[in-house]
Scaffold this active site. Structure first.
Site, PDB file in Angstrom:
ATOM      1  CD  GLU A  73     -95.742  -0.509 -40.715  1.00 19.38           C
ATOM      2  OE1 GLU A  73     -96.736  -1.123 -41.129  1.00 19.38           O
ATOM      3  OE2 GLU A  73     -94.801  -0.173 -41.447  1.00 19.38           O
ATOM      4  CE1 TYR A 113     -82.733  -6.686 -34.014  1.00 15.69           C
ATOM      5  CE2 TYR A 113     -83.038  -5.822 -36.242  1.00 15.69           C
ATOM      6  CZ  TYR A 113     -82.281  -6.520 -35.318  1.00 15.69           C
ATOM      7  OH  TYR A 113     -81.079  -7.058 -35.692  1.00 15.69           O
TER       8      TYR A 113
HETATM    9 MN    MN Z   1     -99.194  -2.347 -44.890  1.00  8.95          MN
HETATM   10 FE    FE Z   2     -96.910  -2.100 -42.920  1.00  5.27          FE
END
Ligand code: MN
Ligand code: FE
Length: 330
Positions: A73, A113
């Site tokens: 990410e 998280y």
């Molecule tokens: Mn994305």
């Molecule tokens: Fe993403």
């Protein structure tokens, strides 16, 4: 008129708009707003601590996916902010890129998280992209494919540079977000369907819904550049793109084998590999390239997850399926 390399573009003047699809994707993203803390992890924590609930292979599969996504990410977010944003000066596209960058921050937050609530060792999870070969090979593949446009002197002027930029967009939108995310999505959602790690599974569903929009924006951007600069979309370059996607499929299949060698209850490990081929064909079609695999979807429930709204019982679970604006129909 063009979305890149247009000296007349004023990046501060968003109206009137040229590329309405960019605006539509922005509004769809806003309507899908969510945060990980809205999803309870209580049951997941109980299941994670209970040695009788999850098998060793299920634990491995969960750790591999958290390991892959926790850093993927951020890789994606950095590419948007440091590479794509710089070269796409069209203001409505930039508005979408800002929204996507925020969503990637939410996704990064999701894995913080998960790590915190399950009490995982962050040193282990956040180094898996270097220590687990099947994860490292995926990340390295995308990074190598896109490294040239991180050169501070890179510009998108000239056909060769437009191709380099398209390689970056294909690497991140089509391969990373469109292929490398999907064996993991299928595994985590298959586990959720068995009532295991349903909080993490629900967060993966929200991420998948976001990612399908990122992919849609990316394909619209790629196809717009193709249409506006048709001389760069040569047969040779198309063959190269198909070849890259075939290589990505092998890397994702190796990852699926490594993360989930025994399959999951009721799902043969081979089906994850077929699913990757099915997904790759859909991505190729999105770019108007011929299908390679002709695989039927072994997991029809996966498309239901992205294509339909989740109907939640208000009394059973907190309603996170809110839409704050727009009228997007899933
Ligand atoms: Mn994305
Ligand atoms: Fe993403």
């Amino acid at each position: 008129m063009s979305i890149i390399n247009n000296p007349k573009t004023d990046p501060n003047k968003i109206l009137p708009m040229t590329y309405l699809w960019a605006r539509e994707h922005y509004k769809a993203g806003v309507a899908n707003n969510w945060t990980p803390e809205e999803v309870s992890m209580q049951k997941d924590v109980e299941q994670w601590k209970n040695p009788a609930v999850l098998s060793e292979s299920e634990r491995r599969m969960i750790l591999w996916n958290l390991g892959f996504f926790s850093t993927a990410e951020s890789l994606t977010a950095n590419n948007i902010v440091l590479a794509v944003y710089n070269h796409v000066s069209n203001p409505e596209s930039r508005q979408y890129l800002l929204r996507q960058a925020y969503e990637e921050a939410v996704h990064t937050d999701t894995f913080i998280y998960c790590c915190d609530s399950l009490g995982l060792d962050p040193e282990e999870i956040y180094t898996m992209y270097q220590s687990i070969p099947s994860i490292k090979m995926k990340d390295d593949f995308v990074v190598q494919l896109t490294s040239s446009i991180f050169d501070p002197h890179f510009s998108t002027n000239g056909n060769e540079n437009i191709q380099k930029f398209l390689r970056d967009l294909i690497g991140f939108y089509v391969i990373m977000e469109g292929i490398f995310f999907y064996a993991g999505f299928a595994m985590m959602l298959a586990l959720k369907r068995q009532g295991k790690m349903i909080g993490v599974g629900e967060q993966f569903e929200y991420i998948m819904r976001d990612e399908s929009l990122h992919l849609a924006f990316g394909c619209d951007l790629i196809n717009t550049i193709k249409a506006e600069f048709p001389q760069v979309w040569t047969q040779e370059f198309q063959d190269e793109v198909v070849d890259l996607i075939k290589k990505a499929v092998i890397l994702e299949q190796n990852y699926a084998d490594d993360a989930c060698p025994q399959g999951l209850l009721g799902i043969n490990a081979k089906e994850f590999k077929k699913y990757v081929e099915h997904i790759a064909d859909r991505r190729l079609q999105r770019l108007n390239l011929p299908k390679v695999y002709n695989r039927e979807n072994p997991f029809p429930w996966m498309s239901q997850t992205t294509d339909l709204p989740k109907e939640k019982n208000f009394f059973e679970t907190r309603v996170t399926e809110y839409q704050t604006g727009g009228s997007l129909q899933w």
